[in-house]
Design a protein around this motif. Structure first.
Motif, PDB file in Angstrom:
ATOM      1  N   VAL A 521       0.835  -1.198   0.000  1.00 17.56           N
ATOM      2  CA  VAL A 521       0.000   0.000   0.000  1.00 17.56           C
ATOM      3  C   VAL A 521       0.874   1.254   0.000  1.00 17.56           C
ATOM      4  CG1 VAL A 521      -1.564   1.364   1.434  1.00 17.56           C
ATOM      5  CG2 VAL A 521      -2.049  -1.041   1.007  1.00 17.56           C
ATOM      6  N   LYS A 522       1.885   1.255   0.869  1.00 20.42           N
ATOM      7  CA  LYS A 522       2.789   2.409   0.894  1.00 20.42           C
ATOM      8  C   LYS A 522       3.500   2.572  -0.445  1.00 20.42           C
ATOM      9  CE  LYS A 522       3.655   2.352   5.880  1.00 20.42           C
ATOM     10  NZ  LYS A 522       4.681   2.175   6.939  1.00 20.42           N
ATOM     11  N   SER A 523       3.942   1.428  -1.000  1.00 22.32           N
ATOM     12  CA  SER A 523       4.616   1.488  -2.301  1.00 22.32           C
ATOM     13  C   SER A 523       3.667   1.997  -3.379  1.00 22.32           C
ATOM     14  CB  SER A 523       5.143   0.099  -2.667  1.00 22.32           C
ATOM     15  OG  SER A 523       5.723   0.102  -3.955  1.00 22.32           O
ATOM     16  N   GLN A 524       2.406   1.515  -3.335  1.00 22.87           N
ATOM     17  CA  GLN A 524       1.438   1.951  -4.333  1.00 22.87           C
ATOM     18  C   GLN A 524       1.131   3.439  -4.191  1.00 22.87           C
ATOM     19  OE1 GLN A 524       0.157   0.086  -6.818  1.00 22.87           O
ATOM     20  NE2 GLN A 524      -0.904   1.903  -7.571  1.00 22.87           N
ATOM     21  N   LEU A 525       0.917   3.870  -2.958  1.00 23.02           N
ATOM     22  CA  LEU A 525       0.633   5.292  -2.740  1.00 23.02           C
ATOM     23  C   LEU A 525       1.825   6.154  -3.152  1.00 23.02           C
ATOM     24  CD1 LEU A 525      -1.202   5.138   0.709  1.00 23.02           C
ATOM     25  CD2 LEU A 525      -2.215   5.400  -1.565  1.00 23.02           C
ATOM     26  N   HIS A 526       3.027   5.670  -2.816  1.00 23.04           N
ATOM     27  CA  HIS A 526       4.228   6.419  -3.225  1.00 23.04           C
ATOM     28  C   HIS A 526       4.343   6.438  -4.742  1.00 23.04           C
ATOM     29  CE1 HIS A 526       8.576   6.680  -4.200  1.00 23.04           C
ATOM     30  NE2 HIS A 526       8.552   7.621  -3.271  1.00 23.04           N
ATOM     31  N   ARG A 527       4.047   5.282  -5.370  1.00 26.07           N
ATOM     32  CA  ARG A 527       4.136   5.215  -6.831  1.00 26.07           C
ATOM     33  C   ARG A 527       3.115   6.156  -7.463  1.00 26.07           C
ATOM     34  NH1 ARG A 527       2.799   0.410  -7.250  1.00 26.07           N
ATOM     35  NH2 ARG A 527       4.875  -0.460  -6.851  1.00 26.07           N
ATOM     36  N   GLU A 528       1.894   6.122  -6.921  1.00 26.97           N
ATOM     37  CA  GLU A 528       0.870   6.998  -7.473  1.00 26.97           C
ATOM     38  C   GLU A 528       1.228   8.463  -7.265  1.00 26.97           C
ATOM     39  OE1 GLU A 528      -2.695   5.821  -5.579  1.00 26.97           O
ATOM     40  OE2 GLU A 528      -2.989   4.012  -6.802  1.00 26.97           O
ATOM     41  N   LEU A 529       1.805   8.761  -6.105  1.00 24.27           N
ATOM     42  CA  LEU A 529       2.195  10.149  -5.852  1.00 24.27           C
ATOM     43  C   LEU A 529       3.276  10.590  -6.823  1.00 24.27           C
ATOM     44  CD1 LEU A 529       2.100  12.707  -4.134  1.00 24.27           C
ATOM     45  CD2 LEU A 529       3.771  11.638  -2.589  1.00 24.27           C
ATOM     46  N   VAL A 530       4.281   9.728  -7.009  1.00 24.76           N
ATOM     47  CA  VAL A 530       5.368  10.083  -7.921  1.00 24.76           C
ATOM     48  C   VAL A 530       4.861  10.172  -9.349  1.00 24.76           C
ATOM     49  CG1 VAL A 530       7.578   9.312  -8.857  1.00 24.76           C
ATOM     50  CG2 VAL A 530       7.130   9.106  -6.410  1.00 24.76           C
ATOM     51  N   GLN A 531       4.010   9.204  -9.748  1.00 23.68           N
ATOM     52  CA  GLN A 531       3.511   9.207 -11.108  1.00 23.68           C
ATOM     53  C   GLN A 531       2.525  10.339 -11.345  1.00 23.68           C
ATOM     54  OE1 GLN A 531       2.012   5.263 -11.826  1.00 23.68           O
ATOM     55  NE2 GLN A 531       4.050   4.353 -11.910  1.00 23.68           N
ATOM     56  N   SER A 532       1.917  10.858 -10.248  1.00 21.40           N
ATOM     57  CA  SER A 532       1.073  12.036 -10.423  1.00 21.40           C
ATOM     58  C   SER A 532       1.911  13.287 -10.623  1.00 21.40           C
ATOM     59  CB  SER A 532       0.162  12.217  -9.203  1.00 21.40           C
ATOM     60  OG  SER A 532       0.933  12.526  -8.045  1.00 21.40           O
ATOM     61  N   MET A 533       3.183  13.198 -10.269  1.00 25.19           N
ATOM     62  CA  MET A 533       4.073  14.343 -10.419  1.00 25.19           C
ATOM     63  C   MET A 533       4.865  14.291 -11.712  1.00 25.19           C
ATOM     64  SD  MET A 533       5.405  14.308  -6.487  1.00 25.19           S
ATOM     65  CE  MET A 533       6.541  15.672  -6.702  1.00 25.19           C
ATOM     66  N   MET A 534       5.075  13.098 -12.259  1.00 23.77           N
ATOM     67  CA  MET A 534       5.817  12.969 -13.507  1.00 23.77           C
ATOM     68  C   MET A 534       5.458  11.634 -14.159  1.00 23.77           C
ATOM     69  SD  MET A 534       9.636  12.303 -11.997  1.00 23.77           S
ATOM     70  CE  MET A 534       9.564  13.867 -11.103  1.00 23.77           C
ATOM     71  N   PRO A 535       5.694  11.487 -15.444  1.00 28.03           N
ATOM     72  CA  PRO A 535       5.318  10.259 -16.162  1.00 28.03           C
ATOM     73  C   PRO A 535       6.112   9.039 -15.680  1.00 28.03           C
ATOM     74  CG  PRO A 535       5.732  12.063 -17.677  1.00 28.03           C
ATOM     75  CD  PRO A 535       6.225  12.509 -16.345  1.00 28.03           C
ATOM     76  N   LYS A 536       5.572   7.876 -16.015  1.00 30.46           N
ATOM     77  CA  LYS A 536       6.233   6.640 -15.608  1.00 30.46           C
ATOM     78  C   LYS A 536       7.616   6.510 -16.240  1.00 30.46           C
ATOM     79  CE  LYS A 536       1.910   4.059 -15.024  1.00 30.46           C
ATOM     80  NZ  LYS A 536       1.133   2.866 -15.457  1.00 30.46           N
ATOM     81  N   THR A 537       7.729   6.909 -17.507  1.00 26.83           N
ATOM     82  CA  THR A 537       9.026   6.794 -18.184  1.00 26.83           C
ATOM     83  C   THR A 537      10.074   7.663 -17.499  1.00 26.83           C
ATOM     84  OG1 THR A 537       8.311   8.522 -19.725  1.00 26.83           O
ATOM     85  CG2 THR A 537       7.962   6.224 -20.384  1.00 26.83           C
ATOM     86  N   ALA A 538       9.660   8.837 -17.059  1.00 25.42           N
ATOM     87  CA  ALA A 538      10.602   9.718 -16.370  1.00 25.42           C
ATOM     88  C   ALA A 538      10.986   9.144 -15.015  1.00 25.42           C
ATOM     89  CB  ALA A 538       9.994  11.110 -16.206  1.00 25.42           C
ATOM     90  N   VAL A 539      10.020   8.537 -14.336  1.00 31.87           N
ATOM     91  CA  VAL A 539      10.317   7.939 -13.033  1.00 31.87           C
ATOM     92  C   VAL A 539      11.337   6.828 -13.177  1.00 31.87           C
ATOM     93  CG1 VAL A 539       9.326   6.645 -11.104  1.00 31.87           C
ATOM     94  CG2 VAL A 539       8.059   8.557 -12.100  1.00 31.87           C
ATOM     95  N   LYS A 540      11.165   5.973 -14.182  1.00 31.84           N
ATOM     96  CA  LYS A 540      12.109   4.875 -14.392  1.00 31.84           C
ATOM     97  C   LYS A 540      13.522   5.400 -14.651  1.00 31.84           C
ATOM     98  CE  LYS A 540       8.721   1.573 -16.186  1.00 31.84           C
ATOM     99  NZ  LYS A 540       8.334   0.752 -17.362  1.00 31.84           N
ATOM    100  N   LYS A 541      13.618   6.446 -15.467  1.00 33.69           N
ATOM    101  CA  LYS A 541      14.942   6.989 -15.772  1.00 33.69           C
ATOM    102  C   LYS A 541      15.580   7.621 -14.543  1.00 33.69           C
ATOM    103  CE  LYS A 541      14.181   7.811 -20.708  1.00 33.69           C
ATOM    104  NZ  LYS A 541      14.149   8.820 -21.790  1.00 33.69           N
ATOM    105  N   ILE A 542      14.795   8.310 -13.749  1.00 35.90           N
ATOM    106  CA  ILE A 542      15.339   8.936 -12.541  1.00 35.90           C
ATOM    107  C   ILE A 542      15.810   7.882 -11.558  1.00 35.90           C
ATOM    108  CG2 ILE A 542      14.701  10.291 -10.511  1.00 35.90           C
ATOM    109  CD1 ILE A 542      12.931  11.962 -12.280  1.00 35.90           C
TER     110      ILE A 542
END
Length: 809
Positions: A521-542
Motif C-alpha cells: 500500500v505504501k509502495s502503491q501510494l508512493h508510486r501513485e504520488l510520484v507518477q502524479s508528479m511525472m510520467p512513468k518513463t521519467a520515473v524509471k529513468k530517474i
C-alpha cells in the motif's frame, strides 16, 4: 501547545508579490473589463442547450457534485447577473492573503475531499486540546481513518490483496508444513514410546509366565518317574470308591469329596511332596510369586503345598463333581486332550488376591498297560482300572494333573507396568484375545473365560480408542495378549503445543500478510504520488540515475490562471487555500477524464499538456485540451462556489507546437516543458479575459481538422507575444460532435447528467455510455419531443432531466 507563528514582515510581502508580478495591476483591469462587458463571458457547455422560448425562457440546471468541498450551483439568467458582480478593490489574491491581519494564526490543515468523516479536532491542536475534548477519541478516529484508507487502497488495487493473501497462504503453508513435520516427529516418537512400553511389558509377562509355569513340566516328570506317587491313583480308586460326601458346597459350586485317609496323609507322602515342590521353587527363584501347588491323582485333590508346607488336600473329585470350573478343567485336559499348560485367570482368590492357576495333565504310559494276563487272556480288572470316568466318558491312561497358583498382583507389581506407563504420560489396558486365535497355541477359551479377558489396566483406560492408542500383541502360554497403550488427553497423540502453535502460525501469517499489504500500500501510494508528479518513463529513468530529456514534435499546452473571486476579502487564509485546493482538485479530475497530462500548479496557475508524455497526433491532442478547457471553464462558471457562496474566475490560454520535456535537478526533480508552445500558451493566458479560452493560430487549425466541431472566433485585436511580435489569436467558444448538436430540436437527445445535446445521427454514432464532449458517464438519454415555441424549462434534478411547465417550475 502549537508553536507561535512567525510573523511576516513587509519584505516578505514584497517577495511574495514579486513572485506573481503579472497579477499586480492586471487583476483590477481585468475585473473592470468583466464588470463592463459581462456578455463576453465564455459560453459554457450549457450554452449548447438553447432556450426554446422566444421571450426568454431559461434552462435551469440543478445537479450534485461528488466533492463535499464544492457548493451546489443553481444558475438562472437572473442569478447569473447577480452573482457575477465583484468588488473593484483588492488586487492579487495572494497579496490580499498576506495583508490579512493575523491570518496565519488561524491557519490549520483542512481535510481533503475524501476525509469528510474525520472530526475537526484532528486538524487543529486548539480544538483537539480544548477543555472537555477527548484526545483518546480523536486518536481513535484518526486510527480509524488510516485503517479505512488502508483497506480502501487494497480494494481499489486488487493485486495488493492478492499478493497479501498469497503471502498469508505461503507463510501459513510453510508454517503448517514445519509444524506438521515437527508434530509428525513428535507423534512418531510418542507412538514408538508407547509401542516400546507395550511390547516390553508384554514380553516381560510372557517370560515371567513361562518361568513360573514351565517348572510344572519338571514336577510332572518327577511324579511319573520317581515312583513315589505311582500308587495314589489306584489307592483312590474309581468313583464312587472312598466317597466321603456327595455334592458338598465349596467355593464356586458343588463337589463330590473323597476320603483320603491313609492315602494322601501319610508322613512319607507328605515329606516327598514337600521336598519335590520346595526344591523346584528355590531353583526357579519364585518365592512369593507362586504361592500354592496341588497334586490331583485320578483328578482328585490329594496333596497341596502352600506357605512352605505340604498338606492333605480337600479330596474333591474333579471328574465327577458338578462344579462348573473343575468339571471344565477335567474335560479340557482329558476329554479335549489339551496340549501344553492350561492357564486360567486372573480371578480373585478367597483371600482377595488376583490369581492365575495353571493345570498340566499327567498321562500314564500306554506301553505299560497290563491288560493281558500271564495266560494271554484279557485282564478286565486291569483294563477297567486304567480307565477314568470323566463326567460319563471313560478315558484311558489318565493319571491325573498337577497345578499351581500365581500371584498376579505381585507379578504386576514387580513388572512396574503402572509406573512405567505413567512415567511417559500414558494409559494402558491389557487383555487376552478371545477370538481369531489358534486354539492349539492359546489358553482356555469360551464362556468360562470371557469374563476374565481383562488382565490389567490403568485408571483412565476407558478413554483409549483407535485414534489415541496402539495395540501390541504378545503370544504366550496364556494365549495372545493385547496391550493397548495410548494418550487420553484432549490432544491425543498431538503435542500439547499443537493448537497454540497453529494459532501462532495463523497470527504470524496474518501479520506477515498485513505487513506485505502495508508495504505494498505504501509502495502503491508512493508510486501513485510520484507518477502524479511525472510520467512513468521519467520515473524509471530517474530511478536508474539517467537524465530525462524527451522531444515532442507537436503538443498543445494549456494555461489557466485564477484571476479573482468575489468575497475573498471576507475569507481567511486557510479558507483561500482550501478553495484553491478544491478548484485544482476538481480540475485534476476533469483533466483525467479528458486524458490530458497535468504538468503543474504554480501559485494560482494551472498547466496541462496534450500529446505528451504519451505521443499522439496533433489534432487529437488539441481536441482533448480544447474540450478540457471548455469543461473547466464551464465548471468554474456554473458549478464551483466557495464555501461562503462566492464565485471565482479564471482566464485561459492554449497554444500548439514543438516542445522539449525533462526533469530538472536531482533534489525534488520536476517534470517541466520548454519551447515556443509553452511560452505562447503562457502569453495567451496572461492576455486572455475572464472565463475565456484564447488559442493560437496553430491550435485553431488543428481544431478545425479534428473530429469535433468547435466554434472559434477571432479576437478583434492582435496580441503581443514576446519574441514573436503581434499575433492573431482566437476565442474557443464551444464544441459539439457536429453543427446540429449546438441546437435543441425535436429528435435531439439530452445526455444525463452532463446536459450535452446530440442530434439523432450523433446519438446513433456515439452510442456508448460516455459523452463525446465532456467524457462523463451517461446514465440516460432523453429524447426532446417538443418543437420550439413552447414555454418549457429543462429541469436537471438529481442527475435526471424532466420537462415541466414554467409556471410549475
Amino acid at each position: 501547545m502549537a508553536p507561535n507563528p512567525t510573523p511576516y514582515s513587509k519584505k516578505d510581502s514584497q517577495d511574495l508579490q514579486s513572485s506573481f508580478p503579472e497579477l499586480v495591476g492586471q487583476e483590477a483591469a481585468a475585473e473592470d473589463d468583466f464588470n463592463a462587458s459581462n456578455h463576453e463571458l465564455a459560453p459554457s457547455v450549457w450554452a449548447a442547450v438553447p432556450s426554446t422560448s422566444s421571450n426568454g425562457a431559461a434552462i435551469k440546471r440543478r445537479t450534485t457534485v461528488d466533492s463535499d468541498q464544492l457548493t451546489l450551483a443553481t444558475r438562472t439568467s437572473s442569478s447569473h447577473n447577480s452573482s457575477s458582480k465583484t468588488s473593484s478593490t483588492g488586487g492579487n489574491l495572494w497579496t490580499r492573503l498576506l495583508r490579512t491581519d493575523g491570518v496565519w494564526d488561524e491557519l490549520n490543515v483542512h481535510r481533503n475531499d475524501d476525509e469528510d468523516e474525520i472530526p475537526d479536532e484532528i486538524y487543529g491542536k486548539k480544538k483537539c486540546c480544548a477543555p472537555g475534548s477527548n484526545p483518546a477519541a480523536s486518536a481513535f478516529l484518526a486510527a480509524w481513518y488510516e485503517t479505512r484508507h488502508f483497506f480502501s487502497t487494497m480494494v481499489t488495487h486488487p493485486h495488493i490483496l492478492l499478493a497479501s493473501l498469497a503471502v498469508v497462504g505461503i507463510a501459513a503453508g510453510v508454517g503448517m508444513w514445519a509444524l506438521g513435520s515437527e508434530r509428525d516427529a513428535y507423534v512418531a516418537d510418542r507412538m514408538q514410546t508407547a509401542e516400546f512400553v507395550a511390547r516390553e511389558t508384554g514380553m516381560y509377562f510372557a517370560n515371567e509366565f513361562k518361568r513360573a509355569f514351565v517348572p510344572l513340566y519338571a514336577l510332572r516328570e518327577a511324579v511319573l518317574h520317581s515312583g513315589d506317587f505311582d500308587h495314589l491313583p489306584a489307592a483312590i480308586g474309581r468313583y464312587p470308591a472312598n466317597l466321603k460326601e456327595d455334592n458338598a458346597e465349596i467355593a464356586g459350586g458343588l463337589a463330590n469329596l473323597r476320603n483320603l485317609e491313609g492315602i494322601c496323609d501319610t508322613d512319607d507322602i507328605l515329606q516327598k511332596w514337600d521336598d519335590l515342590v520346595s526344591t523346584s521353587t528355590k531353583e526357579n527363584d519364585l518365592d512369593g510369586l507362586l504361592f500354592r501347588y496341588r497334586l490331583m491323582p485320578r483328578n482328585v485333590a490329594c496333596l497341596e503345598y502352600k506357605k512352605g508346607q505340604a498338606n492333605v488336600d480337600s479330596g474333591m473329585d474333579c471328574s465327577n463333581s458338578p462344579h462348573p470350573f473343575w468339571s471344565w478343567v477335567a474335560k479340557d485336559l482329558f476329554i479335549n486332550h489339551w496340549k501344553g499348560l492350561h492357564v486360567f485367570g486372573p480371578f480373585l482368590a478367597p483371600n482377595g488376591q488376583e490369581t492365575f492357576c495353571t493345570h498340566l495333565g499327567i498321562w500314564n504310559d500306554p506301553n505299560n498297560r497290563e491288560w493281558v494276563g500271564e495266560d494271554g487272556a484279557l485282564d478286565m480288572d486291569n483294563m477297567f482300572e486304567d480307565h477314568t470316568n470323566i463326567h460319563g466318558k471313560e478315558v484311558a491312561n489318565v493319571w491325573g494333573f498337577i497345578m499351581n497358583y500365581l500371584n498376579w498382583g505381585e507379578m504386576k507389581k514387580r513388572s512396574r507396568i503402572y509406573e512405567r506407563v505413567a512415567e511417559v504420560g500414558m494409559e494402558f489396558e491389557m487383555r487376552r484375545k478371545e477370538s481369531g486365535v489358534d486354539w492349539s497355541l492359546s489358553g482356555p477359551q469360551g464362556e468360562a473365560t470371557e469374563q476374565y479377558t481383562r488382565l490389567a489396566h490403568s485408571e483412565g483406560y476407558e478413554m483409549l480408542d483407535e485414534s489415541n492408542s496402539i495395540i501390541v500383541e504378545t503370544e504366550g502360554i496364556h494365549g495372545v495378549w493385547e496391550n493397548r497403550v495410548g494418550i487420553t488427553s484432549a490432544n491425543g497423540w498431538n503435542p500439547s503445543w499443537w493448537w497454540p502453535a497453529v494459532a501462532g502460525v495463523i497470527v504470524v501469517s496474518v501479520l506477515l500478510g498485513l505487513l506485505m499489504a502495508s508495504t505494498l500500500v505504501k509502495s502503491q501510494l508512493h508510486r501513485e504520488l510520484v507518477q502524479s508528479m511525472m510520467p512513468k518513463t521519467a520515473v524509471k529513468k530517474i530511478v536508474r540515475g539517467q537524465t530525462v530529456v524527451e522531444r515532442f514534435d507537436l503538443v498543445t499546452v494549456f494555461y489557466a490562471d485564477v484571476v479573482d473571486f468575489v468575497g475573498k476579502g471576507n475569507m481567511s487564509a486557510s479558507q483561500i487555500m482550501a478553495t484553491m485546493n478544491d478548484l485544482f482538485s476538481e480540475l485534476d479530475r476533469i483533466a483525467k477524464r479528458h486524458n490530458v497530462y497535468k504538468v503543474s500548479t504554480e501559485g494560482n496557475r494551472y498547466m496541462v499538456v496534450g500529446g505528451a508524455p504519451t505521443t499522439e497526433s496533433g489534432r487529437v491532442a488539441a481536441q482533448r485540451v480544447a474540450l478540457f478547457a471548455l469543461d473547466a471553464i464551464a465548471f468554474v462558471d456554473n458549478i464551483f462556489l466557495t464555501k461562503n457562496g462566492s464565485k471565482l474566475y479564471v482566464r485561459a490560454g492554449m497554444a500548439s507546437g514543438p516542445s522539449v520535456a525533462g526533469c530538472i535537478g536531482k533534489s525534488a526533480p520536476r517534470y517541466c516543458f520548454f519551447g515556443d508552445a509553452v511560452d505562447v500558451a503562457s502569453a495567451l493566458e496572461k492576455t486572455s479575459k475572464k472565463q475565456k479560452v484564447q488559442c493560437s493560430e496553430v491550435t485553431r487549425r488543428l481544431l478545425q481538422e479534428s473530429d469535433m466541431t468547435f466554434v472559434v472566433t477571432k479576437r478583434s485585436e492582435s496580441v503581443p507575444v514576446k519574441g514573436k511580435g503581434d499575433q492573431d489569436t482566437y476565442w474557443i467558444e464551444k464544441a459539439s460532435p457536429c453543427e446540429n448538436c449546438f441546437e435543441l430540436n425535436k429528435g435531439s437527445y439530452i445526455l444525463d447528467p452532463c446536459g450535452h445535446v446530440l442530434c439523432a445521427a450523433c446519438n446513433q454514432k456515439h452510442n456508448l455510455n460516455v459523452c463525446p464532449t465532456c467524457r462523463t458517464k451517461v446514465d440516460r438519454r432523453t429524447e426532446w419531443a417538443k418543437e420550439g415555441g413552447a414555454h418549457k424549462v429543462l429541469d436537471i434534478d438529481d442527475a435526471s432531466f424532466d420537462v415541466v411547465d414554467e409556471e410549475q417550475g
